[in-house]
Design an enzyme around this catalytic site. Structure first.
Site, PDB file in Angstrom:
ATOM      1  N   LEU A 136      37.515  40.146  36.127  1.00  0.00           N
ATOM      2  CA  LEU A 136      38.386  41.278  36.211  1.00  0.00           C
ATOM      3  C   LEU A 136      39.543  40.948  37.072  1.00  0.00           C
ATOM      4  CD1 LEU A 136      35.860  44.425  36.421  1.00  0.00           C
ATOM      5  CD2 LEU A 136      37.026  43.441  34.563  1.00  0.00           C
ATOM      6  N   ASP A 137      40.558  41.585  36.852  1.00  0.00           N
ATOM      7  CA  ASP A 137      41.870  41.483  37.739  1.00  0.00           C
ATOM      8  C   ASP A 137      41.253  41.923  39.223  1.00  0.00           C
ATOM      9  OD1 ASP A 137      43.249  40.338  35.491  1.00  0.00           O
ATOM     10  OD2 ASP A 137      44.205  42.296  35.042  1.00  0.00           O
ATOM     11  N   LYS A 138      42.027  41.521  40.025  1.00  0.00           N
ATOM     12  CA  LYS A 138      41.775  41.787  41.450  1.00  0.00           C
ATOM     13  C   LYS A 138      41.702  43.385  41.569  1.00  0.00           C
ATOM     14  CE  LYS A 138      44.890  42.059  44.779  1.00  0.00           C
ATOM     15  NZ  LYS A 138      45.793  41.660  45.904  1.00  0.00           N
ATOM     16  N   THR A 140      41.328  45.789  39.400  1.00  0.00           N
ATOM     17  CA  THR A 140      40.577  46.413  38.309  1.00  0.00           C
ATOM     18  C   THR A 140      39.066  46.471  38.994  1.00  0.00           C
ATOM     19  OG1 THR A 140      41.799  45.633  36.463  1.00  0.00           O
ATOM     20  CG2 THR A 140      39.631  46.280  35.994  1.00  0.00           C
ATOM     21  N   ARG A 238      46.508  45.969  29.987  1.00  0.00           N
ATOM     22  CA  ARG A 238      47.586  46.433  30.504  1.00  0.00           C
ATOM     23  C   ARG A 238      48.820  46.283  29.706  1.00  0.00           C
ATOM     24  NH1 ARG A 238      46.771  43.115  36.149  1.00  0.00           N
ATOM     25  NH2 ARG A 238      48.765  44.156  36.631  1.00  0.00           N
TER      26      ARG A 238
END
Length: 296
Positions: A136-138, A140, A238
């Site tokens: 996961l993105d930082k 998220t 996104r």
């Protein structure tokens, strides 16, 4: 040194069979067998060490000891608590908070989920290194599935390729999403003007996102949507939501604003997969964190 071990009992309809051929049915590749032979692993039948030429009979107990794994030199264990959603001898599932990178990077070398998990392994005496099945993105939050050993990671990677791991997300997006549900099928590639940003482009990789509108907050003009992915491209949700005119709240990279929340309002809330060793269906769900709950 501790090894990850997997044990099977040979069924009547599987015997007689060479151990090599039996292990092939368990998805242990030639490369894995080579590692077992030369990197410190071992094969046992009825507690006796054997080679792949051993003939198996019904009722034989087969034990595969995988080579010991060591953590990457670039990763250090850090005493950071983790929220464990599910754990067994092969997998660890964690509810990652927003603001924590999945793995360390040049820009944020400390405070990663990888470092936290390595510390947990160290404390519990679990051999192995960090094998994230999904990232996961930082900023998220939500579910990250982690394999405890290389073989488990390999099996789950195959499941990802054949799209048999289902992941669901919840997001808050700007504006009123008019349709109750829809599918965005738009290829995603790098933005040539950025080392981080992605964009919809004809020569990108196929990316498919399904969404369902579940609420609209008129006073703040944002919609709540649930999303499922058929593909797992970087920044897929996104980019896709921004491409239809509904960027995520707090996602300034793709046109969102910080008016209501200071990170992209995206949470990985559920995952469903068939356990590769038990064939059980695993269903896991975690609710939104406080910053998103407070908005809704």
């Amino acid at each position: 040194m501790n090894h990850f071990k997997i044990t099977w009992t040979v069924e009547k309809n599987e015997a007689p069979v060479l151990l090599r051929d039996y292990l092939k049915t368990k998805q242990i590749s030639k490369a894995a067998l080579t590692d077992i032979k030369f990197q410190g692993g071992a094969l046992f039948v009825n507690k006796e060490e054997v080679t792949v030429r051993k003939v198996l009979n019904s009722g034989d107990e087969v034990i595969v000891c995988f080579p010991p794994e060591s953590k990457s030199e670039s990763m250090e264990a850090e005493d950071i608590s983790i929220n464990i959603v599910y754990e067994d001898e092969h997998f660890l599932v964690v509810n990652k908070p927003a603001g924590m990178p999945t793995i360390p990077s040049y820009y944020q070398p400390k405070g990663s989920l990888a470092a936290a998990v390595l510390f947990y392994y160290q404390e519990k005496g679990i051999p192995g290194t960090f094998h994230a099945v999904n990232r996961l993105d930082k900023d998220t939050s939500g579910i990250v599935l982690i394999a405890k050993h290389r073989f488990a990671h390999s099996l789950m990677s195959k499941k990802q390729i054949n799209k048999s791991i289902k992941r669901g997300y919840i997001a808050f997006v700007h504006g009123k999403v008019e349709r109750l549900n829809g599918t965005i099928d738009s290829p995603i590639g790098r933005n040539p003007d950025s080392i981080i940003e992605r964009m919809v482009r004809e020569d990108g990789q196929q990316a498919i996102t399904h969404y369902e509108k579940i609420d609209y907050l008129r006073d703040r003009d944002f919609s709540v949507v649930r999303l499922t992915l058929e593909t797992g491209r970087t920044h897929q949700i996104r980019v896709h939501m921004a491409s239809i005119g509904h960027p995520l709240l707090g996602d300034d990279l793709y046109g969102g604003s910080y008016d209501f929340i200071n990170r992209q309002a995206l949470h990985s809330e559920r995952t469903i997969f068939t356990h590769p060793f038990t064939d059980d269906q695993i269903k896991l769900e975690v609710s939104c964190p406080k910053d998103m709950k407070d908005l809704w």
